[in-house]
Structures are given as C-alpha cells and as structure tokens.
Design an enzyme around this catalytic site. Structure first.
Site, short mmCIF file in Angstrom:
data_model
loop_
_atom_site.label_atom_id
_atom_site.label_comp_id
_atom_site.label_asym_id
_atom_site.label_seq_id
_atom_site.Cartn_x
_atom_site.Cartn_y
_atom_site.Cartn_z
N LYS A 127 0.82 -1.23 0.00
CA LYS A 127 0.00 0.00 0.00
C LYS A 127 0.84 1.26 0.00
CE LYS A 127 1.50 1.63 3.65
NZ LYS A 127 2.10 1.25 4.84
N SER B 214 7.73 -12.37 -2.06
CA SER B 214 7.16 -11.02 -2.05
C SER B 214 7.78 -10.12 -3.10
CB SER B 214 7.33 -10.39 -0.66
OG SER B 214 6.66 -9.14 -0.63
N GLY C 171 10.39 -3.41 5.12
CA GLY C 171 10.80 -2.30 5.97
C GLY C 171 11.02 -1.01 5.22
N GLY D 142 4.19 -1.32 3.38
CA GLY D 142 3.26 -2.24 4.03
C GLY D 142 3.56 -3.71 3.83
N SER D 143 4.85 -4.08 3.77
CA SER D 143 5.16 -5.51 3.60
C SER D 143 4.68 -6.32 4.80
CB SER D 143 6.66 -5.73 3.40
OG SER D 143 7.36 -5.66 4.62
N SER D 144 4.73 -5.71 6.00
CA SER D 144 4.32 -6.48 7.19
C SER D 144 2.83 -6.81 7.11
CB SER D 144 4.63 -5.70 8.47
OG SER D 144 3.96 -4.47 8.49
N GLU E 64 -0.10 -7.96 12.80
CA GLU E 64 0.53 -6.63 12.74
C GLU E 64 0.90 -6.12 14.14
OE1 GLU E 64 1.96 -5.16 9.95
OE2 GLU E 64 0.56 -3.48 9.79
N ASP F 265 -3.02 -0.48 7.43
CA ASP F 265 -2.27 -1.26 6.43
C ASP F 265 -2.94 -2.60 6.15
OD1 ASP F 265 -0.52 0.82 6.55
OD2 ASP F 265 1.24 -0.36 7.07
N1 LIG Z 1 7.81 -11.59 3.18
C1 LIG Z 1 8.10 -11.52 4.47
N2 LIG Z 1 8.65 -12.57 5.11
C2 LIG Z 1 8.95 -12.50 6.44
N3 LIG Z 1 8.74 -11.41 7.21
C3 LIG Z 1 8.19 -10.35 6.63
C4 LIG Z 1 7.84 -10.35 5.24
N4 LIG Z 1 7.33 -9.15 4.94
C5 LIG Z 1 7.36 -8.42 6.08
N5 LIG Z 1 7.87 -9.13 7.10
C6 LIG Z 1 8.08 -8.67 8.49
O1 LIG Z 1 7.71 -7.29 8.56
C7 LIG Z 1 8.85 -6.46 8.89
C8 LIG Z 1 8.78 -5.15 8.13
O2 LIG Z 1 7.65 -4.45 8.58
P1 LIG Z 1 7.63 -2.90 8.86
O3 LIG Z 1 8.79 -2.48 9.70
O4 LIG Z 1 6.29 -2.61 9.35
O5 LIG Z 1 7.85 -2.25 7.40
P2 LIG Z 1 6.88 -2.30 6.13
O6 LIG Z 1 5.58 -2.86 6.58
O7 LIG Z 1 6.76 -0.87 5.71
O8 LIG Z 1 7.57 -3.09 5.09
C9 LIG Z 1 10.06 -7.32 8.50
O9 LIG Z 1 11.22 -6.93 9.23
C10 LIG Z 1 9.56 -8.71 8.89
O10 LIG Z 1 9.66 -8.95 10.27
C1 LIG Z 2 3.17 4.62 10.67
C2 LIG Z 2 1.89 3.85 10.31
O1 LIG Z 2 0.83 4.81 10.21
C3 LIG Z 2 2.03 3.14 8.97
C4 LIG Z 2 3.19 2.19 8.91
O2 LIG Z 2 3.34 1.64 7.62
P1 LIG Z 2 4.62 0.80 7.21
O3 LIG Z 2 4.73 -0.36 8.16
O4 LIG Z 2 5.82 1.70 7.36
O5 LIG Z 2 4.40 0.33 5.79
C5 LIG Z 2 1.59 2.88 11.44
C6 LIG Z 2 0.16 2.35 11.46
O6 LIG Z 2 -0.76 3.05 11.00
O7 LIG Z 2 -0.04 1.26 11.97
MG LIG Z 3 4.50 -2.41 8.34
#
Ligand SMILES: Nc1ncnc2c1ncn2[C@@H]1O[C@H](COP(=O)(O)OP(=O)(O)O)[C@@H](O)[C@H]1O
Ligand SMILES: C[C@@](O)(CCOP(=O)(O)O)CC(=O)O
Ligand SMILES: [Mg+2]
Length: 386
Positions: A10, A135, A140, A144-146, A192, A203
């Site tokens: 996202k 993926s 990170g 929104g990979s998490s 999450e 997200d």
């Molecule tokens: N494909 C994946 N496989 C394993 N863990 C994942 C995967 N995608 C996301 N994660 C987990 O989510 C974390 C990243 O989430 P976050 O810090 O919220 O950043 P974002 O959501 O913006 O990518 C990674 O460090 C990992 O722990």
């Molecule tokens: C900072 C925040 O607004 C979005 C976080 O997004 P991302 O994990 O950085 O993709 C946190 C949330 O809404 O849960």
């Molecule tokens: Mg995230």
C-alpha cells in the site's frame, strides 16, 4: 491439499502516524504483492514438521510439531474469533524463534516469524505443513510488507479452517466475501500487532480490501474515484523499523500532548479534504489540474507535519529537494525514517520531465518505481499452480 494467497502492499496518501492517534488517513493498495503458499503433507510424506520458507531470502525455518507442542501452552484452543497474543504465549513463541539462529543481518525477520507462529498455531493448531512466502515488496520500506505478509498468511490459513466455507473447486483467483474479509482483516491485525507494537489497522485493512480507503479509529470508508492518480515511489533504501518509529511518535506525544494534538488534528483535516477532492465527480467545478494542485499542497503540508512528529530523514529531505527542482510535491509514505517517498506526477507532466527526475533521483542511489494504484485486495487460489 494446497492453497495460495496473495495480498497487496500500500501507499499512504495522507495521515500515517497520526492515524495511530485517531486522525483520518487515506491509503490505496498498489500492484505489488506478497504470496503465501500453504501445503499440508499427505500421510505418505511422513512429515511431522512445520516449515516456513522465505524464498526471496533463501531462508528456511523448521520446527518439529512435538517441539511446538512442548513450547506453547497446551491449552490454546483453536479460536474462530481473532484473539490477541498473550505475554506468556509471546514469550514461548520468542523461544521457538530464537532456536532458529536467524542471521544477525536479518534479525528484523524475527518479528515476522513470531507473527507467523502466532497466526499459524491460532488458526491451524499443531498440524504439520509447509508454508512458502515470496514477495514483490521491499521489506521495511513503508510499502506495508508487514501487513501484506499478515493478510496473505491469514487468508491462506483461514481458507482451510472451519471458520469459513469456500468452494475449494473454484478455478482461478477467488475474492472472499464480506464475512471472510472481516475475519482475514482481524487476524492480520493481530499479526501486525506483533510486528508493529501499536498498529492503527490501516495497512492490513487496505491490503485486505484493496482499492482506496479513508480510515479513522478502526473503521474504513471506501473511496470511489475516477481521478487518475499517478505517483512516483522513490525508495531511499534506508531501512527502518515501523515499531520503533511509531513508539518514537508516542513518546513525543507524551512529552508534548497539547502541541501534538494540534498536529494530529491538522493531519485529520488534511485527510478529510484529500478524500473529498479525490472523490468529487469529474468533470465538476474543479478541473483535474486544479485538483492536482490542491493535492500537492496537502501532501506538502502533511510532510511538514510528519517532520514535526520527528519521522523524516536526511534521505527523505534529499528526495523532497530533488523533486521540488522540477516543481513536484512529495511526502514520505509509511513510517518514514527512510523508506519510501511519494511524488505526485500530474496528468499534464511531460514524459521527459518524469525521465529527468527519475534519473536524478537514481543518481543519488535511490530506486524509483511507478506502481499501479488501487488494485484488488487479498485473493486465494486453490490447487498447485496459478
Ligand atoms: N515476506 C516476508 N517474510 C517474512 N517477514 C516479513 C515479510 N514481509 C514483512 N515481514 C516482516 O515485517 C517487517 C517489516 O515491517 P515494517 O517495519 O512494518 O515495514 P513495512 O511494513 O513498511 O515493510 C520485517 O522486518 C519482517 O519482520
Ligand atoms: C506509521 C503507520 O501509520 C504506517 C506504517 O506503515 P509501514 O509499516 O511503514 O508500511 C503505522 C500504522 O498506522 O499502523
Ligand atoms: Mg509495516
């Protein structure tokens, strides 16, 4: 028995961080997905392990089912209602994750693996299976990979649970109904929570439902728009951790409650105005160009407020200054502290300017992409290949 699930990443057009504190935010899905495949062994496979393969990273984690039964509280009944991971359960999961000796450079994965163990054992119990993740999203980086990980995982796990009844003979990708969507979304939110600490839920919600949404205090309003929104996404490649950034904003809020409440209230107004502009029918009193100019101004204002929350970064500032040279407006997206920056590409902007700005950003070592905005949410696919 095999099922695949996919869930999109996202962009947040306005309102990240403030949405955790009750402000309105606007987000859209993008056409980059996380895929989860779930396969249960047949008796002849003689496999009594739970295996998680992270294909892109060539990593595999595996636990004998007997070890999981030993480590996790025995009396964890399978729950059809999404529940939160207790402190005690989280400690037991942490022990199972620690045993896997995750490479130090990839220690951020521990949170994702913990979320996996929580969602898996809560929805499927102590069954052997192989789960494979791939993926298209950078981890990170604010895309929104998490959430995509938690949503796709919840969708795959629920597809073979007693909580939903689906046509397993369906050919092709299947979109869930309203009840299943809600269940996937609520479970993904629990995942999450393990990764983010205190997520707003925006997200996982946009990854579950797709398209564009307005989100406030846990509830979503779908945004219908005919407006062609084109965004350049620049990945600064500065990795950061959402959990730490969200906690940082909360700490600042505790130190300066009055000032921060005005910041959050300004972000709330920006989100409301932005969704009104995006939804207003075209053609109306505002031309596309006028709408784009307003959106650009709102993005700049939102970026200023994010800066005052303490979540900008020198790499983000470099992107802002570079795009401003071409009179383009940008803001960080997601948690900030590095990660990705959005730049609105107005409809009448020439291809030459787009090429120039991209090549200047790339010469700084950043990575640029233009993703499709507002596509489908999570979907599942029964059977082997898709
Ligand atoms: N494909 C994946 N496989 C394993 N863990 C994942 C995967 N995608 C996301 N994660 C987990 O989510 C974390 C990243 O989430 P976050 O810090 O919220 O950043 P974002 O959501 O913006 O990518 C990674 O460090 C990992 O722990
Ligand atoms: C900072 C925040 O607004 C979005 C976080 O997004 P991302 O994990 O950085 O993709 C946190 C949330 O809404 O849960
Ligand atoms: Mg995230």
């Amino acid at each position: 028995m095999e099922v695949k699930a996919k869930a999109p990443g996202k962009i947040i057009l306005s309102g990240e961080h403030a949405v955790v504190h009750g402000s309105t935010a606007v987000a859209a899905s993008i056409d980059l997905y996380t895929y989860v495949s779930l396969r249960f062994p047949t008796p002849s496979d003689d496999d009594d392990t739970l295996t998680l393969q992270l294909k892109d990273m060539a990593l595999e984690f595996s636990w004998p089912i007997s070890r999981i039964k030993e480590a996790l509280p025995a009396s964890s009944p399978l729950s059809s209602i999404p529940t939160s991971c207790s402190m005690e359960y989280a400690r037991s999961i942490a022990a199972l994750v620690e045993e896997q000796n995750i490479p130090e450079a990839k220690i951020g994965l521990a949170a994702g693996i913990s979320a996996f163990l929580w969602l898996y054992t809560s929805i499927q119990g102590f069954k052997p299976a192989t789960v494979v993740i791939t993926s298209e999203l950078p981890l990170g980086s604010g895309l929104g990979s998490s959430a995509a990980f938690c949503v796709a995982l919840s969708a795959a796990l629920l597809a073979f649970s007693d909580s939903v009844s689906l046509d397993i003979n369906h050919q092709g990708w299947l979109v869930f109904g309203e009840k299943e969507h809600e269940l996937v979304n609520r479970w993904a939110f629990e995942g999450e929570k393990i990764i983010h600490g205190k997520p707003s839920g925006i997200d996982n919600t946009v990854s579950t439902y797709g398209n564009m949404i307005k989100f406030r205090s846990g509830s979503l309003t779908r945004i219908k728009t005919n407006m062609p929104l084109k965004m350049l996404i620049t990945n600064t490649k500065v990795r950061r951790n959402t959990k730490a950034l969200v906690a940082g904003v909360s700490e600042r809020t505790l130190r300066h409650p009055d000032a921060m409440s005005f910041v959050f209230s300004a972000v709330d107004s920006i989100g409301k105005e932005l969704s009104t502009i995006i939804q207003s029918p075209s053609p109306d009193d505002l031309s596309i160009t006028e709408k784009e100019e307003k959106i650009e101004e709102l993005m700049e204002m939102n970026q200023g407020l994010l800066q005052s929350m303490g979540v900008s970064h020198s790499s983000i500032e470099t992107v802002l200054q570079t795009t401003l040279k071409y009179k383009l407006a940008s803001k960080l997206t997601g948690a900030g502290g590095g990660g990705c920056v959005l730049t609105l590409l107005p409809t009448l902007l020439s291809g030459t300017v787009v090429d120039k700005v991209i090549s200047e950003l790339e010469s700084c070592g950043f990575q640029c992409l233009i993703a499709g905005i507002g596509g489908s949410g999570t979907q599942i696919f029964f059977g082997g290949s898709s």
